[in-house]
Motif scaffolding. Sequence first.
Motif, PDB file in Angstrom:
ATOM      1  N   VAL A   1       0.842  -1.206   0.000  1.00  0.00           N
ATOM      2  CA  VAL A   1       0.000   0.000   0.000  1.00  0.00           C
ATOM      3  C   VAL A   1       0.874   1.252   0.000  1.00  0.00           C
ATOM      4  CG1 VAL A   1      -1.664   1.330   1.356  1.00  0.00           C
ATOM      5  CG2 VAL A   1      -1.964  -1.137   1.097  1.00  0.00           C
ATOM      6  N   ALA A   2       1.922   1.244   0.813  1.00  0.00           N
ATOM      7  CA  ALA A   2       2.804   2.411   0.925  1.00  0.00           C
ATOM      8  C   ALA A   2       3.582   2.658  -0.367  1.00  0.00           C
ATOM      9  CB  ALA A   2       3.759   2.230   2.097  1.00  0.00           C
ATOM     10  N   VAL A   3       4.112   1.595  -0.969  1.00  0.00           N
ATOM     11  CA  VAL A   3       4.843   1.738  -2.235  1.00  0.00           C
ATOM     12  C   VAL A   3       3.902   2.223  -3.328  1.00  0.00           C
ATOM     13  CG1 VAL A   3       6.033   0.462  -4.063  1.00  0.00           C
ATOM     14  CG2 VAL A   3       6.667   0.103  -1.676  1.00  0.00           C
ATOM     15  N   GLU A   4       2.701   1.714  -3.330  1.00  0.00           N
ATOM     16  CA  GLU A   4       1.700   2.138  -4.319  1.00  0.00           C
ATOM     17  C   GLU A   4       1.461   3.647  -4.247  1.00  0.00           C
ATOM     18  OE1 GLU A   4      -2.608   0.415  -5.693  1.00  0.00           O
ATOM     19  OE2 GLU A   4      -2.317   0.736  -3.541  1.00  0.00           O
ATOM     20  N   ASN A   5       1.672   4.217  -3.056  1.00  0.00           N
ATOM     21  CA  ASN A   5       1.444   5.645  -2.860  1.00  0.00           C
ATOM     22  C   ASN A   5       2.721   6.479  -2.912  1.00  0.00           C
ATOM     23  OD1 ASN A   5      -1.558   6.298  -2.121  1.00  0.00           O
ATOM     24  ND2 ASN A   5      -1.108   4.309  -1.209  1.00  0.00           N
ATOM     25  N   GLY A   6       3.881   5.818  -3.143  1.00  0.00           N
ATOM     26  CA  GLY A   6       5.097   6.579  -3.386  1.00  0.00           C
ATOM     27  C   GLY A   6       6.145   6.569  -2.302  1.00  0.00           C
ATOM     28  N   PHE A   7       6.035   5.675  -1.298  1.00  0.00           N
ATOM     29  CA  PHE A   7       7.090   5.577  -0.280  1.00  0.00           C
ATOM     30  C   PHE A   7       8.264   4.764  -0.817  1.00  0.00           C
ATOM     31  CE2 PHE A   7       3.985   7.089   2.845  1.00  0.00           C
ATOM     32  CZ  PHE A   7       4.800   7.883   3.648  1.00  0.00           C
ATOM     33  N   ASP A   8       9.465   5.066  -0.284  1.00  0.00           N
ATOM     34  CA  ASP A   8      10.703   4.493  -0.804  1.00  0.00           C
ATOM     35  C   ASP A   8      11.475   3.610   0.170  1.00  0.00           C
ATOM     36  OD1 ASP A   8      10.567   6.225  -3.228  1.00  0.00           O
ATOM     37  OD2 ASP A   8      11.003   7.831  -1.798  1.00  0.00           O
ATOM     38  N   MET A   9      11.362   3.871   1.481  1.00  0.00           N
ATOM     39  CA  MET A   9      12.240   3.221   2.457  1.00  0.00           C
ATOM     40  C   MET A   9      11.409   2.639   3.603  1.00  0.00           C
ATOM     41  SD  MET A   9      15.198   6.177   2.636  1.00  0.00           S
ATOM     42  CE  MET A   9      16.336   5.211   3.672  1.00  0.00           C
ATOM     43  N   PHE A  10      11.847   1.450   4.075  1.00  0.00           N
ATOM     44  CA  PHE A  10      11.110   0.742   5.117  1.00  0.00           C
ATOM     45  C   PHE A  10      12.083   0.027   6.048  1.00  0.00           C
ATOM     46  CE2 PHE A  10       8.631   1.037   1.288  1.00  0.00           C
ATOM     47  CZ  PHE A  10       7.360   1.402   1.718  1.00  0.00           C
ATOM     48  N   ASP A  11      11.657  -0.162   7.285  1.00  0.00           N
ATOM     49  CA  ASP A  11      12.404  -0.983   8.230  1.00  0.00           C
ATOM     50  C   ASP A  11      11.420  -1.654   9.163  1.00  0.00           C
ATOM     51  OD1 ASP A  11      12.659   0.099  11.344  1.00  0.00           O
ATOM     52  OD2 ASP A  11      12.004   1.656   9.944  1.00  0.00           O
ATOM     53  N   CYS A  12      11.790  -2.799   9.690  1.00  0.00           N
ATOM     54  CA  CYS A  12      10.948  -3.470  10.685  1.00  0.00           C
ATOM     55  C   CYS A  12      11.675  -4.704  11.210  1.00  0.00           C
ATOM     56  CB  CYS A  12       9.617  -3.899  10.065  1.00  0.00           C
ATOM     57  SG  CYS A  12       8.376  -4.416  11.286  1.00  0.00           S
TER      58      CYS A  12
END
Length: 376
Positions: free
Chosen positions: A259-270
């Motif tokens: 969902v986040a990538v679909e809206n344009g986010f680039d970086m993630f951590d968890c």
Amino acid sequence: MKFTLKDFDEKARTGLIETGRGQIHTPTFMPVGTQGTVKAMSPDELKEIGAEIILSNTYHLYLRPGHEIIHQLGGLHKFMNWDKPILTDSGGFQIYSLSSLRKITEDGVEFRSHIDGSLHFLSPEKAMEIQVSLGSDIAMAFDECTPYPAEYDYAMKSLTLTTRWARSCKQFLSSLQPSAFSHQPFLFGIIQGGMYKDLRKKSLEDLVEIGFDGYAAGGLSVGEPKEEMYDIIEFIAPLMPENRPRYLMGVGDLMDILVAVENGFDMFDCVMPTRNARNGTLFTSRGRISIKRTEFKADADPLDPDCDCYTCRNYSKAYLRHLFLSKEILSMRLNTIHNLYFYLDFFRKMREAINSGTFKEFKRYWSEILQAKAVG
């Protein structure tokens, strides 16, 4: 830092972050190395599975062994033998999680160590000093993580404080003499504002006015319903500067990432892939597997026939189940190798889908798998 956008599939995008210690292809997943180590993994193994950047924790490294010690020993990269980029969080979320052990003031946060109860004070300037001492490549501005639920007035007060602290962080870094430290990090500002769209917008506008190398959305995945989180993600992402990396902090559920990538986010951590690995929950191309289940007792097949990680190439589900039930250390290692490989491979395939204009099909395909009942 240089950030170049490579391709778009509607709002989803691929890009390249260039730092002095290496390139980061986006969208990217950052394995979490809280205390200067990604649990159960060696740095060489992380490189082998394709990790380009890891995340470490300001709060934990400040308390133990101490940022001064790490600085004396050549910085965090040398300390842990990792020569690629490191992003360090500011410690705000960890102090937020202490709840009753902290006291927030205009100048920072007074808190008691979870290790020995000793009293400490972390200010924006101190958070920056620690991250610079560690030799971070990307530092996060010190923020107050707004809890869920939060009244409007509290969320407004919280974001105002976060903005003030962000400005102090920027001023501290700007005041450093080039010779004071061998390496000065890039700085990301953190958007707060709870579940209130007008406050999120104000927080972002205030941060953009200050000016940062990248922008992060914080205060999500802190207990709110998925619908509310998605609503904020869909609202804030398009408003964030297009020419800067967009980081969604602490969100690691793969459906949430889509969902986040679909809206344009680039970086993630968890910590999700590593923590689940240690608890025997493994991600596969057919859904999640609980390796402790009885049906795997004599199963000679690999964990995931479509996976090319070291674990899947060499071991059966029966062996992985045996190791887990026997509480063998190798269980944590093999499970973690697989889960992190799976995540990083998922991101590789997602980037390919964006570049080829097939992200919608990719999201639809994986949504069906991820929303299906876990296997075993």
